[in-house]
Motif scaffolding. Sequence first.
Motif, PDB file in Angstrom:
ATOM      1  N   PRO A 341      38.322  48.304  32.924  1.00  0.00           N
ATOM      2  CA  PRO A 341      37.847  47.466  31.816  1.00  0.00           C
ATOM      3  C   PRO A 341      38.939  47.168  30.801  1.00  0.00           C
ATOM      4  N   SER A 342      39.762  48.160  30.480  1.00  0.00           N
ATOM      5  CA  SER A 342      40.823  47.944  29.497  1.00  0.00           C
ATOM      6  C   SER A 342      41.825  46.896  29.988  1.00  0.00           C
ATOM      7  N   PHE A 343      42.103  46.886  31.288  1.00  0.00           N
ATOM      8  CA  PHE A 343      43.022  45.890  31.860  1.00  0.00           C
ATOM      9  C   PHE A 343      42.390  44.501  31.834  1.00  0.00           C
ATOM     10  N   VAL A 344      41.132  44.408  32.249  1.00  0.00           N
ATOM     11  CA  VAL A 344      40.456  43.109  32.326  1.00  0.00           C
ATOM     12  C   VAL A 344      40.339  42.473  30.943  1.00  0.00           C
ATOM     13  N   LEU A 345      40.017  43.281  29.930  1.00  0.00           N
ATOM     14  CA  LEU A 345      39.803  42.739  28.586  1.00  0.00           C
ATOM     15  C   LEU A 345      41.087  42.196  27.957  1.00  0.00           C
ATOM     16  N   LYS A 346      42.235  42.564  28.496  1.00  0.00           N
ATOM     17  CA  LYS A 346      43.506  42.081  27.954  1.00  0.00           C
ATOM     18  C   LYS A 346      43.973  40.780  28.606  1.00  0.00           C
ATOM     19  N   GLN A 347      43.278  40.320  29.661  1.00  0.00           N
ATOM     20  CA  GLN A 347      43.763  39.185  30.421  1.00  0.00           C
ATOM     21  C   GLN A 347      43.299  37.863  29.819  1.00  0.00           C
ATOM     22  N   ALA A 348      44.197  36.883  29.844  1.00  0.00           N
ATOM     23  CA  ALA A 348      43.878  35.568  29.288  1.00  0.00           C
ATOM     24  C   ALA A 348      42.847  34.831  30.130  1.00  0.00           C
ATOM     25  N   SER A 393      28.234  51.946  32.550  1.00  0.00           N
ATOM     26  CA  SER A 393      29.446  52.677  32.905  1.00  0.00           C
ATOM     27  C   SER A 393      29.184  53.563  34.119  1.00  0.00           C
ATOM     28  N   PHE A 394      30.173  53.684  34.968  1.00  0.00           N
ATOM     29  CA  PHE A 394      30.061  54.558  36.134  1.00  0.00           C
ATOM     30  C   PHE A 394      31.410  55.195  36.411  1.00  0.00           C
ATOM     31  N   GLN A 395      31.379  56.253  37.237  1.00  0.00           N
ATOM     32  CA  GLN A 395      32.514  57.140  37.383  1.00  0.00           C
ATOM     33  C   GLN A 395      33.781  56.451  37.898  1.00  0.00           C
ATOM     34  N   PHE A 396      33.624  55.556  38.881  1.00  0.00           N
ATOM     35  CA  PHE A 396      34.800  54.964  39.519  1.00  0.00           C
ATOM     36  C   PHE A 396      35.555  54.015  38.590  1.00  0.00           C
ATOM     37  N   GLN A 397      34.960  53.660  37.463  1.00  0.00           N
ATOM     38  CA  GLN A 397      35.651  52.758  36.535  1.00  0.00           C
ATOM     39  C   GLN A 397      36.926  53.359  35.958  1.00  0.00           C
ATOM     40  N   GLN A 398      37.126  54.668  36.122  1.00  0.00           N
ATOM     41  CA  GLN A 398      38.403  55.240  35.691  1.00  0.00           C
ATOM     42  C   GLN A 398      39.546  54.730  36.565  1.00  0.00           C
ATOM     43  N   TYR A 399      39.225  54.205  37.756  1.00  0.00           N
ATOM     44  CA  TYR A 399      40.223  53.592  38.636  1.00  0.00           C
ATOM     45  C   TYR A 399      40.100  52.074  38.633  1.00  0.00           C
ATOM     46  N   SER A 400      38.867  51.580  38.804  1.00  0.00           N
ATOM     47  CA  SER A 400      38.645  50.146  38.898  1.00  0.00           C
ATOM     48  C   SER A 400      37.148  49.872  38.835  1.00  0.00           C
ATOM     49  N   THR A 401      36.771  48.746  38.241  1.00  0.00           N
ATOM     50  CA  THR A 401      35.358  48.349  38.264  1.00  0.00           C
ATOM     51  C   THR A 401      34.975  47.836  39.652  1.00  0.00           C
ATOM     52  N   THR A 402      35.934  47.284  40.372  1.00  0.00           N
ATOM     53  CA  THR A 402      35.658  46.689  41.679  1.00  0.00           C
ATOM     54  C   THR A 402      36.159  47.603  42.800  1.00  0.00           C
ATOM     55  N   ALA A 403      35.425  47.611  43.910  1.00  0.00           N
ATOM     56  CA  ALA A 403      35.818  48.354  45.108  1.00  0.00           C
ATOM     57  C   ALA A 403      35.083  47.754  46.299  1.00  0.00           C
ATOM     58  N   ASP A 404      35.758  47.688  47.439  1.00  0.00           N
ATOM     59  CA  ASP A 404      35.160  47.073  48.622  1.00  0.00           C
ATOM     60  C   ASP A 404      33.899  47.789  49.081  1.00  0.00           C
ATOM     61  N   HIS A 405      33.856  49.126  48.956  1.00  0.00           N
ATOM     62  CA  HIS A 405      32.700  49.828  49.508  1.00  0.00           C
ATOM     63  C   HIS A 405      31.408  49.531  48.744  1.00  0.00           C
ATOM     64  N   TYR A 406      31.517  48.972  47.540  1.00  0.00           N
ATOM     65  CA  TYR A 406      30.308  48.570  46.821  1.00  0.00           C
ATOM     66  C   TYR A 406      29.652  47.340  47.455  1.00  0.00           C
ATOM     67  N   LEU A 407      30.387  46.635  48.289  1.00  0.00           N
ATOM     68  CA  LEU A 407      29.884  45.389  48.870  1.00  0.00           C
ATOM     69  C   LEU A 407      29.080  45.598  50.146  1.00  0.00           C
ATOM     70  N   TYR A 408      28.933  46.834  50.607  1.00  0.00           N
ATOM     71  CA  TYR A 408      28.397  47.018  51.954  1.00  0.00           C
ATOM     72  C   TYR A 408      27.030  46.359  52.117  1.00  0.00           C
ATOM     73  N   ALA A 409      26.012  46.797  51.381  1.00  0.00           N
ATOM     74  CA  ALA A 409      24.674  46.197  51.514  1.00  0.00           C
ATOM     75  C   ALA A 409      24.659  44.782  50.950  1.00  0.00           C
ATOM     76  N   ALA A 410      25.475  44.529  49.928  1.00  0.00           N
ATOM     77  CA  ALA A 410      25.500  43.203  49.297  1.00  0.00           C
ATOM     78  C   ALA A 410      25.922  42.115  50.274  1.00  0.00           C
ATOM     79  N   MET A 411      26.636  42.466  51.335  1.00  0.00           N
ATOM     80  CA  MET A 411      27.097  41.464  52.296  1.00  0.00           C
ATOM     81  C   MET A 411      25.950  40.777  53.028  1.00  0.00           C
ATOM     82  N   LEU A 412      24.714  41.262  52.852  1.00  0.00           N
ATOM     83  CA  LEU A 412      23.590  40.533  53.427  1.00  0.00           C
ATOM     84  C   LEU A 412      23.453  39.160  52.773  1.00  0.00           C
ATOM     85  N   GLY A 413      23.815  39.023  51.497  1.00  0.00           N
ATOM     86  CA  GLY A 413      23.750  37.732  50.822  1.00  0.00           C
ATOM     87  C   GLY A 413      24.613  36.687  51.510  1.00  0.00           C
ATOM     88  N   PRO A 414      25.928  36.931  51.695  1.00  0.00           N
ATOM     89  CA  PRO A 414      26.750  35.982  52.447  1.00  0.00           C
ATOM     90  C   PRO A 414      26.268  35.769  53.880  1.00  0.00           C
TER      91      PRO A 414
END
Length: 662
Positions: A341-348, A393-414
Amino acid sequence: MAARKRDRRKKDAAGAAERGEPPVQPVRRETARRASRRVEIAVAAAVVLATLATYAPLLTCEFTTWDDAHWLRENRDLIRPTAANIGAYWRNVFSGLYVPVSFTVWGGVARLSHAFHAQRGGALDPRFFHGANLLFHALAVLAALAILRHVFGDPWAASAGALVFALHPVQVESVGWACGLKDVLCGLFMLVAGWQFLRVYRLLAAPDGAARGRPLAFGAACLAGTAAYGLALLSKPSAVVTPLFALALLVFSLCRTGDSGLRGLVRRLGAGPRRWALVLAAGWLLLAVPVVLYGRKAQYVAPLVKPPLWARPLIAGDAFSFYLFKLVWPARLAFDYGRLPSFVLKQAWLPLTGLLPYVLAGLLLLTPRRTGWLLAAMAVFAAALLPVLGFLSFQFQQYSTTADHYLYAAMLGPALAAAWLVARYGRPALAAAPALLLILGVRSFGQTRTWRDSMSLYSHALGVNPRSWVSCNNLGLLYSAQGRRAAAIESHRRAVELKPDYFDAHTNLGALYREQGRVEEALDHFRKALAVNGNDPEARTNLGLVYADQGRLQDALREYDKAIAAEPDHVEAHNNRGVALYTLGRIHEAIEAYRFAIARCPLPTPRLAQLHKNLGLAYYQQARYADALREWEQALAIAPQDPSIRNCVKAGREKLAHRRPH
């Protein structure tokens, strides 16, 4: 039963003859049904075979140090998988997650590993765990295929969508990461729950009152869906969104089969008996409450990243935009994207990426009759991602808000969107689909190499995200294990430059400086680590070693005791405490410390051999030569090439030989 069917067919044929109709129509219909069934089976088999072929390289991958060591390879409960050990996960959380179904599956896989590879001395075989991931991914693909077949009816459109779900490169992380079984199991059960929810609604919506006329089918669908939802919750807590996921899936189905206007959808959802489907979804939400409360009550949650409330919708929108981009252009995939989040909030570019999903949804809402299907597919995608988009807020946000493994079930949409395009545009879409699916499959096949071992994983991550401080630190540990001390120091230095408050990297850097005799630098980094986390057992243990090197044994014991207070099963702290007690002449206490450490080091590693050697030395000091020899022989069985252990065994045997009467 078969005789009655034949009689019925004869009567139907006779009646048709009386009416002047060809008597062969029932036979033709039966033949057509059988042919259709054979096509469905062939399509499903082809989809599964394509999935297995794409992910087959994962069967040669090792465990990585990215959670696999802690959760699986070094987990005492899986090294000795008894019913009591696995049952404990139904009462307790592990590393902040309540996932008893995942651990139950892992327990079964561990038993298979031990049964087929007993010669590995208790070590788990990673091939069985990667094989389990691939097996459950294939089952999830079949569940996605069943949903798509239910929605579209067209086996070719359904198979195209299922292959998008199966082969898209963002799925490699969940399938390739041994610990990713949590995501695969959760996704599988979410898909099954969604499929059964569609069946419940179809029975309720049937004009002939099928729900009343087929109570067993209706009850079975309700029960199967509820059971699948419960299993999803117990596989990973993020499954709490399954009711919303199922409702979004239902909306897509309605957009396919009728009026896609908002008013029409609302009217159809709540009309007559159909409202009971909404009652079922509400009941599922209630089912989640005790599971979530229990998990939150018992778990330890490390300090979370907590961006301001006003920024969270923008962070969530940015994450959604990032995922949309990866769907279209699945290149440069890594386990750590560094989108804190800190990185994203600094981006133009944040106003653009943060607002894009909301603007896109608004535009689609303006023309719901033409674009309702796309909006519903996006809703399915978003519903599965809702817990990890950044609104909370969730635990993995200490590394990144985004991660590929969060997309597993969501891939039903595409997958739904891809199937819609094939169903809508027919032959042109079918002609283009093989080339696109081949590109996805080849890309995923290549992406599997990323998970070959820890070195490949972290090196690739740094190539994608040079700011990955966790990759720098973990590469440093790998270099240390290889004896490449200079490379290890450089990696840990880079980690603390990227994240000055990274206490793990400070601890590891201090340990390397201690080995080189650079005491002041070592003390400086240990103190920095403890300034960030005063309960860090690694830093406490290593600080104790520095004091022991200086002859300050009482200070060393104090640090070891603090480390043990923070982590009672810390093997190194108990071993080092035993060494200090042995040096002080407190042999009995040293023996207890060594025994405690041995009991918590089940794998036959060089570390365990050293522990047995130390315990043998303590017994020898007490003139318990038989006990000493027994420990040394156990150490020699683990590390037969260690000359110091061979010398101990030789001394023990000579001592016993002199004591025997001639």
